[in-house]
Design a protein around this motif. Structure first.
Motif, PDB file in Angstrom:
ATOM      1  N   THR A 263     -43.212  21.376 -32.253  1.00 41.65           N
ATOM      2  CA  THR A 263     -42.520  20.203 -31.733  1.00 41.65           C
ATOM      3  C   THR A 263     -41.362  19.810 -32.648  1.00 41.65           C
ATOM      4  OG1 THR A 263     -43.897  18.640 -32.945  1.00 41.65           O
ATOM      5  CG2 THR A 263     -44.695  19.355 -30.768  1.00 41.65           C
ATOM      6  N   LYS A 264     -40.501  18.924 -32.143  1.00 41.48           N
ATOM      7  CA  LYS A 264     -39.404  18.411 -32.960  1.00 41.48           C
ATOM      8  C   LYS A 264     -39.936  17.612 -34.146  1.00 41.48           C
ATOM      9  CE  LYS A 264     -35.894  18.346 -29.325  1.00 41.48           C
ATOM     10  NZ  LYS A 264     -34.987  17.538 -28.482  1.00 41.48           N
ATOM     11  N   ALA A 265     -41.019  16.874 -33.930  1.00 41.34           N
ATOM     12  CA  ALA A 265     -41.610  16.105 -35.027  1.00 41.34           C
ATOM     13  C   ALA A 265     -42.094  17.032 -36.132  1.00 41.34           C
ATOM     14  CB  ALA A 265     -42.761  15.246 -34.508  1.00 41.34           C
ATOM     15  N   TRP A 266     -42.653  18.169 -35.761  1.00 45.45           N
ATOM     16  CA  TRP A 266     -43.144  19.140 -36.730  1.00 45.45           C
ATOM     17  C   TRP A 266     -41.979  19.719 -37.528  1.00 45.45           C
ATOM     18  CZ3 TRP A 266     -43.101  24.160 -38.452  1.00 45.45           C
ATOM     19  CH2 TRP A 266     -44.234  24.630 -39.096  1.00 45.45           C
ATOM     20  N   VAL A 267     -40.904  20.096 -36.835  1.00 46.01           N
ATOM     21  CA  VAL A 267     -39.728  20.672 -37.502  1.00 46.01           C
ATOM     22  C   VAL A 267     -39.080  19.633 -38.410  1.00 46.01           C
ATOM     23  CG1 VAL A 267     -37.438  21.680 -37.145  1.00 46.01           C
ATOM     24  CG2 VAL A 267     -39.322  22.290 -35.607  1.00 46.01           C
ATOM     25  N   LEU A 268     -39.000  18.395 -37.939  1.00 49.52           N
ATOM     26  CA  LEU A 268     -38.405  17.315 -38.729  1.00 49.52           C
ATOM     27  C   LEU A 268     -39.207  17.094 -40.010  1.00 49.52           C
ATOM     28  CD1 LEU A 268     -35.985  15.366 -38.304  1.00 49.52           C
ATOM     29  CD2 LEU A 268     -37.627  13.682 -37.453  1.00 49.52           C
ATOM     30  N   ALA A 269     -40.517  17.096 -39.894  1.00 47.32           N
ATOM     31  CA  ALA A 269     -41.367  16.902 -41.069  1.00 47.32           C
ATOM     32  C   ALA A 269     -41.245  18.060 -42.052  1.00 47.32           C
ATOM     33  CB  ALA A 269     -42.820  16.739 -40.637  1.00 47.32           C
ATOM     34  N   LEU A 270     -41.038  19.265 -41.538  1.00 54.16           N
ATOM     35  CA  LEU A 270     -40.947  20.451 -42.396  1.00 54.16           C
ATOM     36  C   LEU A 270     -39.595  20.557 -43.086  1.00 54.16           C
ATOM     37  CD1 LEU A 270     -42.174  23.122 -43.417  1.00 54.16           C
ATOM     38  CD2 LEU A 270     -41.219  24.216 -41.375  1.00 54.16           C
ATOM     39  N   TYR A 271     -38.519  20.480 -42.312  1.00 55.83           N
ATOM     40  CA  TYR A 271     -37.185  20.731 -42.846  1.00 55.83           C
ATOM     41  C   TYR A 271     -36.358  19.479 -43.095  1.00 55.83           C
ATOM     42  CZ  TYR A 271     -37.749  25.732 -41.877  1.00 55.83           C
ATOM     43  OH  TYR A 271     -38.178  27.034 -41.875  1.00 55.83           O
ATOM     44  N   GLY A 272     -36.779  18.356 -42.551  1.00 55.74           N
ATOM     45  CA  GLY A 272     -36.007  17.133 -42.731  1.00 55.74           C
ATOM     46  C   GLY A 272     -34.933  16.973 -41.681  1.00 55.74           C
ATOM     47  N   SER A 273     -34.027  16.042 -41.945  1.00 57.60           N
ATOM     48  CA  SER A 273     -32.973  15.696 -40.995  1.00 57.60           C
ATOM     49  C   SER A 273     -31.987  16.849 -40.836  1.00 57.60           C
ATOM     50  CB  SER A 273     -32.243  14.454 -41.508  1.00 57.60           C
ATOM     51  OG  SER A 273     -31.235  14.065 -40.618  1.00 57.60           O
ATOM     52  N   PRO A 274     -31.662  17.238 -39.593  1.00 54.96           N
ATOM     53  CA  PRO A 274     -30.727  18.349 -39.385  1.00 54.96           C
ATOM     54  C   PRO A 274     -29.276  17.932 -39.618  1.00 54.96           C
ATOM     55  CG  PRO A 274     -31.389  17.427 -37.281  1.00 54.96           C
ATOM     56  CD  PRO A 274     -32.201  16.723 -38.322  1.00 54.96           C
ATOM     57  N   ASN A 275     -28.378  18.882 -39.507  1.00 54.88           N
ATOM     58  CA  ASN A 275     -26.952  18.622 -39.756  1.00 54.88           C
ATOM     59  C   ASN A 275     -26.292  17.767 -38.684  1.00 54.88           C
ATOM     60  OD1 ASN A 275     -27.088  20.260 -42.025  1.00 54.88           O
ATOM     61  ND2 ASN A 275     -26.432  22.095 -40.925  1.00 54.88           N
ATOM     62  N   GLU A 276     -26.834  17.781 -37.479  1.00 51.18           N
ATOM     63  CA  GLU A 276     -26.180  17.111 -36.363  1.00 51.18           C
ATOM     64  C   GLU A 276     -26.073  15.602 -36.601  1.00 51.18           C
ATOM     65  OE1 GLU A 276     -26.692  20.990 -35.340  1.00 51.18           O
ATOM     66  OE2 GLU A 276     -28.293  19.671 -36.037  1.00 51.18           O
ATOM     67  N   PRO A 277     -24.945  14.984 -36.226  1.00 56.78           N
ATOM     68  CA  PRO A 277     -24.758  13.545 -36.447  1.00 56.78           C
ATOM     69  C   PRO A 277     -25.518  12.710 -35.429  1.00 56.78           C
ATOM     70  CG  PRO A 277     -22.859  14.445 -35.304  1.00 56.78           C
ATOM     71  CD  PRO A 277     -23.744  15.621 -35.633  1.00 56.78           C
ATOM     72  N   GLY A 278     -25.626  11.411 -35.728  1.00 59.22           N
ATOM     73  CA  GLY A 278     -26.258  10.495 -34.783  1.00 59.22           C
ATOM     74  C   GLY A 278     -27.481   9.825 -35.371  1.00 59.22           C
ATOM     75  N   THR A 279     -28.052   8.913 -34.607  1.00 59.36           N
ATOM     76  CA  THR A 279     -29.269   8.227 -35.021  1.00 59.36           C
ATOM     77  C   THR A 279     -30.469   9.142 -34.824  1.00 59.36           C
ATOM     78  OG1 THR A 279     -29.694   7.327 -32.821  1.00 59.36           O
ATOM     79  CG2 THR A 279     -28.235   6.042 -34.270  1.00 59.36           C
ATOM     80  N   LEU A 280     -31.628   8.686 -35.280  1.00 58.80           N
ATOM     81  CA  LEU A 280     -32.852   9.456 -35.077  1.00 58.80           C
ATOM     82  C   LEU A 280     -33.096   9.673 -33.591  1.00 58.80           C
ATOM     83  CD1 LEU A 280     -35.419  10.781 -36.199  1.00 58.80           C
ATOM     84  CD2 LEU A 280     -36.492   8.518 -36.187  1.00 58.80           C
ATOM     85  N   SER A 281     -32.882   8.634 -32.797  1.00 61.70           N
ATOM     86  CA  SER A 281     -33.047   8.758 -31.340  1.00 61.70           C
ATOM     87  C   SER A 281     -32.092   9.797 -30.767  1.00 61.70           C
ATOM     88  CB  SER A 281     -32.817   7.392 -30.679  1.00 61.70           C
ATOM     89  OG  SER A 281     -32.903   7.480 -29.275  1.00 61.70           O
TER      90      SER A 281
END
Length: 318
Positions: A263-281
């Protein structure tokens, strides 16, 4: 006016702006001391660490006083007395316009964040990291899994755009791509899963890296992190524990297979915030995330309609 004559004027204006901020410091207010800072974008600005002394007037190392909120508990015509809650140090008033001394304040945004987060246990999207002096002269970058938030402040950095953990450490540059002229300082207490990742030491310290790094969980109990904005903070902190025990993925082939279906939550927890701009939403709605600088640390991840990873491409070292 020629560039040669304009640069000193701009530097003088920058110094005046910081001096004006510092002149508003009052007993009971709080400040942040940071590393020396170099701003390479025109005009080039160099600010040095503040020169500190103990209550007897003897010079002290600045490291234990850097990157954490310090309260002004007294002042004279010559200087301020700062406290971190356990000990005190003297900060001279003279020359503050050329030092990395920044007032901390509260505004509508930081008060709202404090109301939401103060005392809460948070985890990092990716691993949280902060500077810590494990012993005097041994400066480490430590990672930690979770901690409780003990304070949220706005940093009044005047004309400087500060980067999270930005500045000079042991002669090498530590920086973050996200910078801000009004960053947010978050103080953490009770950090869990503390581990020293790398460190630099003064020449007088015997070579005992393994022993000193092992002391990080006992010595690094109060940590602070700078975030460029509230959005930056929300992208990097989570009030929810990671979805699972996250693996350490060093092998690209294994990592690509492990990521499939996550899931996106899993990837976010593993690698952190991606390069793409914008809010968390905003980023949670995107079908593609990227990490790295496009060289050998490059990671490209595609999500399907169900929000799970359908493709992952991780760069290989030559």
């Amino acid at each position: 006016m020629s560039p040669r004559r304009l640069l000193p004027l701009l530097l003088a204006l920058s110094a005046a702006a910081l001096a004006q901020d510092v002149s508003r410091l009052a007993t009971g207010s709080q400040v942040l001391l940071t590393y020396s800072v170099i701003v390479s974008e025109p005009p080039t600005i160099y600010r040095e660490q503040a020169k500190l002394s103990d209550l007897a007037g003897e010079p002290v190392t600045g490291w234990q006083w850097l990157f954490k909120p310090l309260k002004i508990v007294g002042q004279t015509a010559a200087g301020y007395t700062l406290s971190d809650g356990t000990s005190q140090v003297q900060l001279p008033k003279r020359g503050l316009a050329t030092r990395t001394v920044f007032p901390l304040s509260q505004d509508t945004e930081t008060r709202a964040l404090a109301n939401e987060l103060l005392g809460k246990l948070v985890w990092g999207n990716g691993r949280l990291h902060a500077p810590c002096e494990i012993v005097v002269g041994y400066h480490a970058d430590v990672r930690f899994r979770s901690a409780r938030i003990s304070g949220v402040w706005r940093v009044q950095s005047g004309p400087l755009s500060l980067s999270p953990q930005g500045g000079l450490i042991g002669g090498g540059m530590v920086a973050n791509a996200k910078v801000s002229a009004a960053p947010i300082l978050v103080a953490f207490g009770q950090p869990q899963g503390v581990k020293a990742e790398f460190a630099t030491m003064e020449s007088y310290i015997p070579f005992q890296t393994a022993d000193l790094m092992a002391l990080a969980p006992q010595r690094c109990t109060r940590l602070s992190v700078l975030y460029a904005s509230a959005d930056d903070l929300r992208r990097n902190l989570s009030l929810s524990a990671p979805p699972a025990v996250l693996p350490v993925l060093y092998n690209p082939d294994k990592a690509e297979k492990t990521l499939l279906g996550q899931t996106k939550a899993w990837v976010l927890a593993l690698y952190g915030s991606p390069n793409e701009p914008g809010t968390l939403s905003d980023i949670l709605k995107l079908p593609h995330w990227s990490y790295g600088t496009g060289a050998y640390d490059d990671i490209q991840i595609d999500f399907g309609a169900a929000g799970r990873v359908v493709k992952a491409v991780i760069s290989r070292s030559p």
